[in-house]
Design a protein around this motif. Sequence first.
Motif, PDB file in Angstrom:
ATOM      1  N   CYS A 725       0.852  -1.186   0.000  1.00 53.96           N
ATOM      2  CA  CYS A 725       0.000   0.000   0.000  1.00 53.96           C
ATOM      3  C   CYS A 725       0.893   1.243   0.000  1.00 53.96           C
ATOM      4  CB  CYS A 725      -0.902  -0.016   1.230  1.00 53.96           C
ATOM      5  SG  CYS A 725      -2.195   1.226   1.196  1.00 53.96           S
ATOM      6  N   CYS A 729      -2.301   2.436   5.598  1.00 52.68           N
ATOM      7  CA  CYS A 729      -3.466   1.575   5.304  1.00 52.68           C
ATOM      8  C   CYS A 729      -3.834   0.780   6.549  1.00 52.68           C
ATOM      9  CB  CYS A 729      -3.159   0.633   4.148  1.00 52.68           C
ATOM     10  SG  CYS A 729      -2.687   1.443   2.612  1.00 52.68           S
ATOM     11  N   ARG A 732      -5.860  -2.470   6.078  1.00 52.77           N
ATOM     12  CA  ARG A 732      -5.155  -3.640   5.555  1.00 52.77           C
ATOM     13  C   ARG A 732      -4.358  -4.335   6.654  1.00 52.77           C
ATOM     14  NH1 ARG A 732      -3.153  -2.307  -0.646  1.00 52.77           N
ATOM     15  NH2 ARG A 732      -5.224  -1.749  -1.443  1.00 52.77           N
TER      16      ARG A 732
END
Length: 760
Positions: A725, A729, A732
Amino acid sequence: MADWVLRGMILGALVALLSLALALTGTGLASFPLSPEQQEEGVTKTIRSRAETTTSAYGGLKPSGEDYFGTAGEQLLDEMKAENIERYLRYLTSKGHMAGTRQDLEQAEYLKKVWLDQGLDQVLLQPYNVQLSHPDLAKPNKVYLLDEAGEVKFTSSVMEEPLDGVQYDDSIPPAFLAFSPAGTVVTEELVYVNYGMYEDFLTVEAAGVRVGGRLVIAKFGRIFRGDKIQNAQRFNASGIILYTDPRDYHPDWQSGEPGYPHTFWLPGSGIQRGSILWRDGDPTTPYYPALDGVYRLPEEQTDTPTIPAHTLSYNDARKLLVNLGGQEVPPAWRGGLNITYRMGPQLNTLGWKVKLEVNNVKRVLPTYNVIGMIRGSEEPDRYVIYANHRDSWTFGSCDPSSATAVQMEVVRAYGHLLAQGWRPRRSIVFGSWGAGEFGFFGSSEWVEEYLKVFQTRAVANLNVDIAVAFTYNIFVSATPLLHKIIKEATKRTPAPDPSLGYETLWDHWNQRVRASSPDLMDYSLASISDHAPFYQRLGVPTSYMGWHINYEEFKWSDYPLYHTTYEEFDSMKNILDPEFGHHLALGRLWALMGVGLADAKILPMDPEDETVMLRRIVHDLKQEYGPTLLEQGISLDHLQLTIQQFEEAATSFSSHVHNLTDVSPLLARQLNDQLLLLEKCYTHTEGSSLRPHMKNMMFGTNNFNQYDSWLAPGVRDALWEATHCQEPCPQRWQVVRQQLSILQYVINSALLAMKDIKSL
């Protein structure tokens, strides 16, 4: 006496009586149902059932203790003959037999007849109606080079040059990549993307060459061809051409070294065919079997390629690459053609164009599994599965007919034992899968149909796809529960070539450079053959093996003649394994593995082998992601604690089994069920967050290469997404935490399966 103890004793007695009754009546087998018509045809044979005994019907001791193979194993070794395997292979390679063709059905019917004649209790043809992709014979797929006036300057070949001057018959399909959609791309821009790996596309873009909207060309090898197409789609290419570069398939080409039939290297006109699906099974019926009357997804909803793709020989690819302009590629990207490799996208001559035309047709057609069975005498509802797909793109002398021929000899040897009165403790199933080349269709649909049955009853799936691609050394990939039986079986199997100084296959395997990895066995099952749906969907203990090259001498991804018309009988007989001794050695190993798993009273599986694999997972995660996980505040301590607890339970279980002196039928069943449950605990209904179709949280594939494996694939999927990313993030990283928890959960489930059945 406690009430729960009394209830347990009563239940145990009832189970024992029921098991004995089922064994005596022969009705305990959850068999593959036969129609009255099939029964009238004599598909079913009367079997001899008997209660628990210590000797076989012909006097040999049933395997016990460390003797997993018994007299049956010795007789299998003696009975199998290399000349029979050669004879089978000659028939199997007499015609091309692509799935969905008349020749494929003919081979299925032939196999059914042979297996019945050889004495199997039950054999049937089991069709599934799957979507197949074939070339349009009236409009073959081609690549053209057009000049500024639109005149054709070059047209790619649709077939290899025949070696004897006789054109190939209609059993051999022209050049195509199955499941490429029909479509035409005409463009002045062509981009060379090396092997088409994800990082190759990144390198191209970093060099200032945009892929989006352009046609790309890539070499076969390194990764699964379907992943190359998926990468091209990720970068918005308009189409893709794949070709076999001589650097990988004929490295001595420039020096004038001849190709096949003089060597096993690929001639310049060789064309590799193959499927480019990245999901296993019929794409129109995901997660359920392709039976009559089922709902099929509309084409636009299937997870299939969306850009046209085609395959070229290196003779034809050279015509394109020599006309490609732009900057030179990095040295590591250069192939074996005597040209300057350039990245493109411009062609050298202004106004010239490349035209890619694909006319593949998708149709729902039947594919046929041939299923044969030997019913077990004491535990007929436990299945040891011998597996091999039968279809090939052309003649298939290596893939898969070398293994089909070996499987046929294994069946014949088992039939010889049956004729003498022998019968295994557990049932043995022989699966010859249809449409394996298209994406493991026959095996996947079978697994989907019998999912609930095999979740509880399958003992192991022993898969061989390519028995012989070369003869340097065997490679073996297997889930840990099968490591013990494989090692013991290689110690009993004679070496294929005594002149090398090896007495047993174990000696050969250990003392030569190993084909797959420095480790004796690995867990790299990946998704390279029909074993994939068994371990990915069911968690069934699984093995995959074959003869391969010395990777210190050769650097190839595919054997040179792979999926071409040159993969014919003579390539095996004249070059690869003339005496068929390596076929025989693998067949003997395969036979011993099966008889050990089918006949040993307590399954020869060691749960402590799982611990080695579990500790490797943690080691690899720390080595690759340790500092990153620390930065995110993610600890592996709980995962390590669960693994430690599993190790204690596995050690206790193994010690308990080792110290047993008297094992009742019921206790044997209980212990075996614990072992069979262990690796099935690794499956998770929701699958990976990135790939929900991948249900096994322990064993899986690299998200960018189906030919490569990942341990803990759900965790690795999540880590890849989080670490790639480009901005913070947090969501995530939450997925990473969740996937680590799921991994811990499935290991804890295996821990509970190993605990004493009287405790929780």
